[in-house]
Design a protein around this motif. Sequence first.
Motif, PDB file in Angstrom:
ATOM      1  N   VAL A 137       0.821  -1.215   0.000  1.00 54.09           N
ATOM      2  CA  VAL A 137       0.000   0.000   0.000  1.00 54.09           C
ATOM      3  C   VAL A 137       0.854   1.264   0.000  1.00 54.09           C
ATOM      4  O   VAL A 137       1.786   1.403   0.798  1.00 54.09           O
ATOM      5  CB  VAL A 137      -0.933   0.004   1.228  1.00 54.09           C
ATOM      6  CG1 VAL A 137      -1.707   1.304   1.303  1.00 54.09           C
ATOM      7  CG2 VAL A 137      -1.882  -1.184   1.173  1.00 54.09           C
ATOM      8  N   HIS A 138       0.514   2.180  -0.900  1.00 47.51           N
ATOM      9  CA  HIS A 138       1.125   3.504  -0.927  1.00 47.51           C
ATOM     10  C   HIS A 138       0.030   4.540  -1.185  1.00 47.51           C
ATOM     11  O   HIS A 138      -1.091   4.192  -1.566  1.00 47.51           O
ATOM     12  CB  HIS A 138       2.203   3.599  -2.003  1.00 47.51           C
ATOM     13  CG  HIS A 138       3.416   2.781  -1.700  1.00 47.51           C
ATOM     14  ND1 HIS A 138       4.395   3.195  -0.833  1.00 47.51           N
ATOM     15  CD2 HIS A 138       3.790   1.553  -2.132  1.00 47.51           C
ATOM     16  CE1 HIS A 138       5.337   2.259  -0.745  1.00 47.51           C
ATOM     17  NE2 HIS A 138       4.989   1.251  -1.520  1.00 47.51           N
ATOM     18  N   LYS A 139       0.374   5.789  -0.977  1.00 46.81           N
ATOM     19  CA  LYS A 139      -0.619   6.851  -1.123  1.00 46.81           C
ATOM     20  C   LYS A 139      -1.100   6.995  -2.568  1.00 46.81           C
ATOM     21  O   LYS A 139      -2.292   7.166  -2.819  1.00 46.81           O
ATOM     22  CB  LYS A 139      -0.017   8.178  -0.634  1.00 46.81           C
ATOM     23  CG  LYS A 139      -1.003   9.337  -0.641  1.00 46.81           C
ATOM     24  CD  LYS A 139      -0.356  10.603  -0.096  1.00 46.81           C
ATOM     25  CE  LYS A 139      -1.337  11.776  -0.139  1.00 46.81           C
ATOM     26  NZ  LYS A 139      -0.712  13.023   0.391  1.00 46.81           N
ATOM     27  N   ASN A 177      -0.447   4.765  -5.271  1.00 46.39           N
ATOM     28  CA  ASN A 177      -0.811   3.532  -5.971  1.00 46.39           C
ATOM     29  C   ASN A 177      -0.596   2.335  -5.054  1.00 46.39           C
ATOM     30  O   ASN A 177       0.075   2.444  -4.026  1.00 46.39           O
ATOM     31  CB  ASN A 177      -0.003   3.369  -7.260  1.00 46.39           C
ATOM     32  CG  ASN A 177       1.492   3.304  -6.988  1.00 46.39           C
ATOM     33  OD1 ASN A 177       1.991   2.350  -6.396  1.00 46.39           O
ATOM     34  ND2 ASN A 177       2.215   4.330  -7.417  1.00 46.39           N
ATOM     35  N   TRP A 178      -1.177   1.221  -5.428  1.00 49.24           N
ATOM     36  CA  TRP A 178      -0.957  -0.047  -4.739  1.00 49.24           C
ATOM     37  C   TRP A 178      -0.246  -0.975  -5.716  1.00 49.24           C
ATOM     38  O   TRP A 178      -0.678  -1.129  -6.867  1.00 49.24           O
ATOM     39  CB  TRP A 178      -2.282  -0.696  -4.339  1.00 49.24           C
ATOM     40  CG  TRP A 178      -3.018   0.024  -3.253  1.00 49.24           C
ATOM     41  CD1 TRP A 178      -2.598   1.097  -2.525  1.00 49.24           C
ATOM     42  CD2 TRP A 178      -4.337  -0.288  -2.770  1.00 49.24           C
ATOM     43  NE1 TRP A 178      -3.557   1.479  -1.618  1.00 49.24           N
ATOM     44  CE2 TRP A 178      -4.635   0.640  -1.753  1.00 49.24           C
ATOM     45  CE3 TRP A 178      -5.277  -1.256  -3.099  1.00 49.24           C
ATOM     46  CZ2 TRP A 178      -5.842   0.626  -1.061  1.00 49.24           C
ATOM     47  CZ3 TRP A 178      -6.479  -1.277  -2.416  1.00 49.24           C
ATOM     48  CH2 TRP A 178      -6.755  -0.353  -1.403  1.00 49.24           C
ATOM     49  N   SER A 212       0.821  -2.358 -10.796  1.00 49.06           N
ATOM     50  CA  SER A 212       0.325  -1.266  -9.967  1.00 49.06           C
ATOM     51  C   SER A 212      -1.116  -0.947 -10.353  1.00 49.06           C
ATOM     52  O   SER A 212      -1.464  -0.976 -11.540  1.00 49.06           O
ATOM     53  CB  SER A 212       1.192  -0.018 -10.139  1.00 49.06           C
ATOM     54  OG  SER A 212       2.462  -0.189  -9.564  1.00 49.06           O
ATOM     55  N   PRO A 251      -5.054   3.376  -5.898  1.00 51.10           N
ATOM     56  CA  PRO A 251      -5.158   3.015  -4.481  1.00 51.10           C
ATOM     57  C   PRO A 251      -6.588   3.033  -3.932  1.00 51.10           C
ATOM     58  O   PRO A 251      -6.867   3.701  -2.929  1.00 51.10           O
ATOM     59  CB  PRO A 251      -4.294   4.087  -3.805  1.00 51.10           C
ATOM     60  CG  PRO A 251      -4.476   5.294  -4.668  1.00 51.10           C
ATOM     61  CD  PRO A 251      -4.577   4.760  -6.083  1.00 51.10           C
ATOM     62  N   SER A 285      -1.824   3.585   6.420  1.00 50.65           N
ATOM     63  CA  SER A 285      -3.108   3.515   5.715  1.00 50.65           C
ATOM     64  C   SER A 285      -4.285   3.139   6.602  1.00 50.65           C
ATOM     65  O   SER A 285      -5.442   3.211   6.178  1.00 50.65           O
ATOM     66  CB  SER A 285      -3.013   2.519   4.553  1.00 50.65           C
ATOM     67  OG  SER A 285      -2.565   1.257   5.027  1.00 50.65           O
TER      68      SER A 285
END
Length: 356
Positions: A19-21, A23-24, A39, A42, A69
């Motif tokens: 998990v990232h701000k 994209n995932w 990718s 998100p 998150s």
Amino acid sequence: MKNNKLNYSGQKIIVGIDVHKKNWHITIIANGLKVSSLSVPPYPNKLYSFLVKHFPNGDYYSVYEAGFSGFWAHRELCALGIKNIIVNPADIPTKTKERRRKTDKIDSEKLARELSAGSLEGIYVPDKQSEGFRALVRLRRQLSKDQSKVKNRIKSLLLFLGEDVPEDINTKNWSQKYINALKELPIEVKESKQTLDNLIQYLEVIRLQLAKVIKQLRIAVSNNHEARKIVELLMSIPGIGFTVGTIIYSEIMDIKRFKNLDQFASYVGLTPDVKASGEREHVKGLSKQSNDKLKNYIIEAAWIAIRKDPALLMAYGKLKSRMSSGSAIIRISKKLLNRIRYVWNNEKTYVLAVVE
């Protein structure tokens, strides 16, 4: 005519999510094989749409690491029918090369692989109401730390300037009378005086905000039957007041999730870190895997408890005769955990033991 329509009915589709701000990064395993690594935006609904399009009618399972998150994505994934869990990063089996070379792709692959192998166990996820209460309790803790930092800055400034200040500069609680006395200090240099005034103003802002949050916490506890009941039970234990009681309740929420005292102590971080090889066993101190928001307050409460509970004081004396005071208080802290677990599980007020 052939029917080429895809149907993954009855098949597990495993998704590891890094998990990232913005994209995932996801890795998908189907029938034990890695089939995709890419990718995606998100958002849980975007991931669900991708799975439905490429793996229709599958049984979807996903996992991501606990972190910034929070739990909102977990709730939305579950609402969409994806069986998601959140895991503690420290609990994920990791290969040596994965420690040396860390990328989004490697992290998502590791999560998918371990979920597929059944080696991951999800952490406890509170409901939204409990999560909100916990956030307010943690804000009180952060404001308290900010207050201490500003006080230390004021003390450092006055020492640097060589100013004579009242002796209670080192006390934990500064009265308004004392703060007013600091404002009146005759500091010769204008800029130094301005620096002190700005720090004092900052301190007063934090004090007002902290008082507001504490008031909100008291209202929140009084309006929540379960929280009020448990916090009052915890406060019957020597060493635990309203502040520590709310911290314990907000971090635990459900004591039933710990099957025994050892599990509870492990979660808090009051178990030893043991390194064993063959017949050799080396204890390296307390485990680094802990809930620091809880552990430090439990240890602090234990120091107060031995002054109020005769049974704990006697136990501390016996322990201290054969180990250091620091090691002894850790043992007392675990006894305190046992008391917490007992009053919470049995919903009974703690009664002080009588030492004859």
